[in-house]
Design a protein around this motif. Sequence first.
Motif, PDB file in Angstrom:
ATOM      1  N   TYR A 113       0.839  -1.200   0.000  1.00 25.33           N
ATOM      2  CA  TYR A 113       0.000   0.000   0.000  1.00 25.33           C
ATOM      3  C   TYR A 113       0.875   1.252   0.000  1.00 25.33           C
ATOM      4  CZ  TYR A 113      -3.120   3.665   1.558  1.00 25.33           C
ATOM      5  OH  TYR A 113      -3.804   4.844   1.642  1.00 25.33           O
ATOM      6  N   VAL A 114       1.906   1.266   0.853  1.00 26.63           N
ATOM      7  CA  VAL A 114       2.797   2.432   0.927  1.00 26.63           C
ATOM      8  C   VAL A 114       3.508   2.610  -0.424  1.00 26.63           C
ATOM      9  CG1 VAL A 114       4.839   3.403   2.048  1.00 26.63           C
ATOM     10  CG2 VAL A 114       3.124   2.209   3.421  1.00 26.63           C
ATOM     11  N   LYS A 115       3.940   1.504  -1.000  1.00 18.79           N
ATOM     12  CA  LYS A 115       4.646   1.563  -2.297  1.00 18.79           C
ATOM     13  C   LYS A 115       3.771   2.178  -3.379  1.00 18.79           C
ATOM     14  CE  LYS A 115       8.477  -1.428  -3.281  1.00 18.79           C
ATOM     15  NZ  LYS A 115       8.627  -2.590  -2.389  1.00 18.79           N
ATOM     16  N   SER A 116       2.460   1.963  -3.281  1.00 24.15           N
ATOM     17  CA  SER A 116       1.565   2.479  -4.319  1.00 24.15           C
ATOM     18  C   SER A 116       1.576   4.006  -4.355  1.00 24.15           C
ATOM     19  CB  SER A 116       0.143   1.949  -4.108  1.00 24.15           C
ATOM     20  OG  SER A 116      -0.458   2.608  -3.005  1.00 24.15           O
ATOM     21  N   TYR A 117       2.125   4.642  -3.328  1.00 25.13           N
ATOM     22  CA  TYR A 117       2.214   6.105  -3.306  1.00 25.13           C
ATOM     23  C   TYR A 117       3.586   6.610  -3.715  1.00 25.13           C
ATOM     24  CZ  TYR A 117      -2.324   6.502  -1.155  1.00 25.13           C
ATOM     25  OH  TYR A 117      -3.672   6.444  -0.939  1.00 25.13           O
ATOM     26  N   SER A 118       4.494   5.694  -4.113  1.00 24.37           N
ATOM     27  CA  SER A 118       5.870   6.069  -4.476  1.00 24.37           C
ATOM     28  C   SER A 118       5.883   7.296  -5.377  1.00 24.37           C
ATOM     29  CB  SER A 118       6.563   4.931  -5.219  1.00 24.37           C
ATOM     30  OG  SER A 118       6.806   3.896  -4.315  1.00 24.37           O
ATOM     31  N   SER A 119       6.867   8.137  -5.128  1.00 25.74           N
ATOM     32  CA  SER A 119       6.921   9.383  -5.884  1.00 25.74           C
ATOM     33  C   SER A 119       8.342   9.648  -6.370  1.00 25.74           C
ATOM     34  CB  SER A 119       6.464  10.530  -4.982  1.00 25.74           C
ATOM     35  OG  SER A 119       6.736  11.771  -5.579  1.00 25.74           O
ATOM     36  N   THR A 120       8.457  10.352  -7.490  1.00 30.12           N
ATOM     37  CA  THR A 120       9.789  10.718  -7.987  1.00 30.12           C
ATOM     38  C   THR A 120      10.236  12.022  -7.323  1.00 30.12           C
ATOM     39  OG1 THR A 120       8.672  11.794  -9.822  1.00 30.12           O
ATOM     40  CG2 THR A 120       9.588   9.604 -10.249  1.00 30.12           C
TER      41      THR A 120
ATOM     42  N   GLU B 242      -0.065  -5.347  17.733  1.00 26.57           N
ATOM     43  CA  GLU B 242       0.805  -5.240  16.564  1.00 26.57           C
ATOM     44  C   GLU B 242       0.069  -4.606  15.377  1.00 26.57           C
ATOM     45  OE1 GLU B 242       2.751  -9.061  16.163  1.00 26.57           O
ATOM     46  OE2 GLU B 242       4.035  -8.296  14.548  1.00 26.57           O
ATOM     47  N   VAL B 243      -1.174  -5.029  15.174  1.00 26.68           N
ATOM     48  CA  VAL B 243      -1.955  -4.495  14.050  1.00 26.68           C
ATOM     49  C   VAL B 243      -2.263  -3.008  14.266  1.00 26.68           C
ATOM     50  CG1 VAL B 243      -4.100  -4.707  12.728  1.00 26.68           C
ATOM     51  CG2 VAL B 243      -2.982  -6.760  13.623  1.00 26.68           C
ATOM     52  N   ILE B 244      -2.577  -2.650  15.497  1.00 27.99           N
ATOM     53  CA  ILE B 244      -2.865  -1.239  15.802  1.00 27.99           C
ATOM     54  C   ILE B 244      -1.626  -0.389  15.517  1.00 27.99           C
ATOM     55  CG2 ILE B 244      -3.394   0.408  17.659  1.00 27.99           C
ATOM     56  CD1 ILE B 244      -5.061  -1.927  18.957  1.00 27.99           C
ATOM     57  N   GLY B 245      -0.467  -0.866  15.964  1.00 27.83           N
ATOM     58  CA  GLY B 245       0.778  -0.124  15.717  1.00 27.83           C
ATOM     59  C   GLY B 245       1.049   0.037  14.224  1.00 27.83           C
ATOM     60  N   LEU B 246       0.915  -1.057  13.519  1.00 29.24           N
ATOM     61  CA  LEU B 246       1.200  -1.041  12.080  1.00 29.24           C
ATOM     62  C   LEU B 246       0.274  -0.086  11.319  1.00 29.24           C
ATOM     63  CD1 LEU B 246       2.837  -2.490   9.773  1.00 29.24           C
ATOM     64  CD2 LEU B 246       0.923  -4.125   9.652  1.00 29.24           C
ATOM     65  N   PHE B 247      -1.017  -0.082  11.684  1.00 18.74           N
ATOM     66  CA  PHE B 247      -2.004   0.667  10.903  1.00 18.74           C
ATOM     67  C   PHE B 247      -2.391   2.030  11.491  1.00 18.74           C
ATOM     68  CE2 PHE B 247      -3.762  -3.528   8.992  1.00 18.74           C
ATOM     69  CZ  PHE B 247      -2.876  -3.427   7.932  1.00 18.74           C
ATOM     70  N   HIS B 248      -1.829   2.423  12.624  1.00 24.20           N
ATOM     71  CA  HIS B 248      -2.346   3.632  13.272  1.00 24.20           C
ATOM     72  C   HIS B 248      -2.203   4.870  12.388  1.00 24.20           C
ATOM     73  CE1 HIS B 248       1.848   4.597  14.170  1.00 24.20           C
ATOM     74  NE2 HIS B 248       1.451   5.781  14.563  1.00 24.20           N
ATOM     75  N   ASP B 249      -1.170   4.886  11.539  1.00 18.87           N
ATOM     76  CA  ASP B 249      -0.934   6.051  10.677  1.00 18.87           C
ATOM     77  C   ASP B 249      -1.165   5.732   9.200  1.00 18.87           C
ATOM     78  OD1 ASP B 249      -0.449   8.186  12.320  1.00 18.87           O
ATOM     79  OD2 ASP B 249       1.736   8.150  12.134  1.00 18.87           O
ATOM     80  N   VAL B 250      -1.961   4.724   8.923  1.00 20.26           N
ATOM     81  CA  VAL B 250      -2.150   4.327   7.517  1.00 20.26           C
ATOM     82  C   VAL B 250      -2.781   5.465   6.700  1.00 20.26           C
ATOM     83  CG1 VAL B 250      -4.416   3.187   7.767  1.00 20.26           C
ATOM     84  CG2 VAL B 250      -2.785   2.337   6.064  1.00 20.26           C
ATOM     85  N   GLY B 251      -3.405   6.425   7.389  1.00 15.87           N
ATOM     86  CA  GLY B 251      -3.985   7.580   6.688  1.00 15.87           C
ATOM     87  C   GLY B 251      -2.948   8.608   6.252  1.00 15.87           C
ATOM     88  N   ARG B 252      -1.743   8.523   6.798  1.00 19.74           N
ATOM     89  CA  ARG B 252      -0.716   9.533   6.534  1.00 19.74           C
ATOM     90  C   ARG B 252      -0.288   9.623   5.063  1.00 19.74           C
ATOM     91  NH1 ARG B 252      -0.559  13.524  10.119  1.00 19.74           N
ATOM     92  NH2 ARG B 252       0.382  12.980  12.103  1.00 19.74           N
ATOM     93  N   PHE B 253      -0.306   8.489   4.372  1.00 19.93           N
ATOM     94  CA  PHE B 253       0.239   8.452   3.013  1.00 19.93           C
ATOM     95  C   PHE B 253      -0.685   9.194   2.042  1.00 19.93           C
ATOM     96  CE2 PHE B 253       1.558   4.979   5.671  1.00 19.93           C
ATOM     97  CZ  PHE B 253       2.936   5.148   5.647  1.00 19.93           C
ATOM     98  N   GLU B 254      -1.967   8.876   2.126  1.00 19.10           N
ATOM     99  CA  GLU B 254      -2.940   9.593   1.294  1.00 19.10           C
ATOM    100  C   GLU B 254      -2.970  11.072   1.698  1.00 19.10           C
ATOM    101  OE1 GLU B 254      -6.736   7.631   0.561  1.00 19.10           O
ATOM    102  OE2 GLU B 254      -7.729   9.593   0.556  1.00 19.10           O
ATOM    103  N   GLN B 255      -2.915  11.328   2.998  1.00 18.01           N
ATOM    104  CA  GLN B 255      -2.941  12.714   3.489  1.00 18.01           C
ATOM    105  C   GLN B 255      -1.795  13.523   2.875  1.00 18.01           C
ATOM    106  OE1 GLN B 255      -1.684  13.356   7.594  1.00 18.01           O
ATOM    107  NE2 GLN B 255      -3.210  14.976   7.860  1.00 18.01           N
ATOM    108  N   TYR B 256      -0.594  12.963   2.917  1.00 23.10           N
ATOM    109  CA  TYR B 256       0.567  13.730   2.451  1.00 23.10           C
ATOM    110  C   TYR B 256       0.538  13.936   0.939  1.00 23.10           C
ATOM    111  CZ  TYR B 256       5.189  15.726   2.441  1.00 23.10           C
ATOM    112  OH  TYR B 256       6.238  16.601   2.291  1.00 23.10           O
ATOM    113  N   VAL B 257       0.149  12.894   0.220  1.00 29.78           N
ATOM    114  CA  VAL B 257       0.144  13.003  -1.235  1.00 29.78           C
ATOM    115  C   VAL B 257      -0.974  13.956  -1.693  1.00 29.78           C
ATOM    116  CG1 VAL B 257      -0.298  11.673  -3.344  1.00 29.78           C
ATOM    117  CG2 VAL B 257       1.326  10.819  -1.644  1.00 29.78           C
TER     118      VAL B 257
END
Length: 260
Positions: free
Chosen positions: A16-23, A62-77
């Motif tokens: 999912y994070v990779k799908s936001y890769s940017s140049t 573990e799942v909470i830690g991993l996903f707590h900021d999953v919104g950050r990628f869309e937010q930043y892009v």
Amino acid sequence: MKQDDIRFFTSWFKGYVKSYSSTDEEVQANLNYKEEHSLRVRDLMLTLGEEQLDPNSMFLAEVIGLFHDVGRFEQYVKYHTFKDHLSEDHAELGLSILERHQILFDHMSKQEKAIIFTAIRNHNRLMIHESVRGNTLLFCKLIRDADKLDILEQIINFYENPQRTPYFAVENNHSDNRYSHEIIQGILSGRQITYSSVQYPADIKLIRVSWFLDLTLPTASKIAKRKQFLQRIKVFIPETDEINEAFRYVEQVLSEHALK
Ligand SMILES: [Fe+2]
């Protein structure tokens, strides 16, 4: 939940994070920092949870830690900022992403999903919502402490070594000696301080100092002490009598809490 589910979530997250890769170097650097932060917070959840959680609860942590900021990628892009008040609440955005991709579905019970959602929803609030109780409350405390510990460490490392994390979206003006007295008063009276009281660069650092008062688990305070966060951040904050007093107070609260 089983170890296999954790593997699935981790590989989904990385893809999912990779799908936001940017140049764009700046965008990519900030996406990397958030990905690394998520993985470290996941590890911290396990460290903090170790003494009090059974094996299945450790998976939840573990799942909470991993996903707590999953919104950050869309937010930043989308908005080019991590500031929620200039964009949108990244916790709510994260929950809508998990729903959109139906990630948790099929891997856990409804109750487990509800705990994960409540913990993520409350991780960035000024305070945990008063309706949260019992086991769910413990997960909220875990993620808030784990998140704070990692953010503090990342920021202090950046202050100490700015060239190691270029484009890190945090101010590093250490030459402006002005600060707001009401933030010091807030620290000394144990009041919650909001970002709306920030006027000067030092104010943001003082707010971060106030975070040490909000750590809820003694293990988190122990880690903060062991890593000498307070002493290390103090170097970058102007020195006055009242600031010294605030530091002494925070140090005392932290030390007492670490012994509980
Ligand atoms: Fe967050």
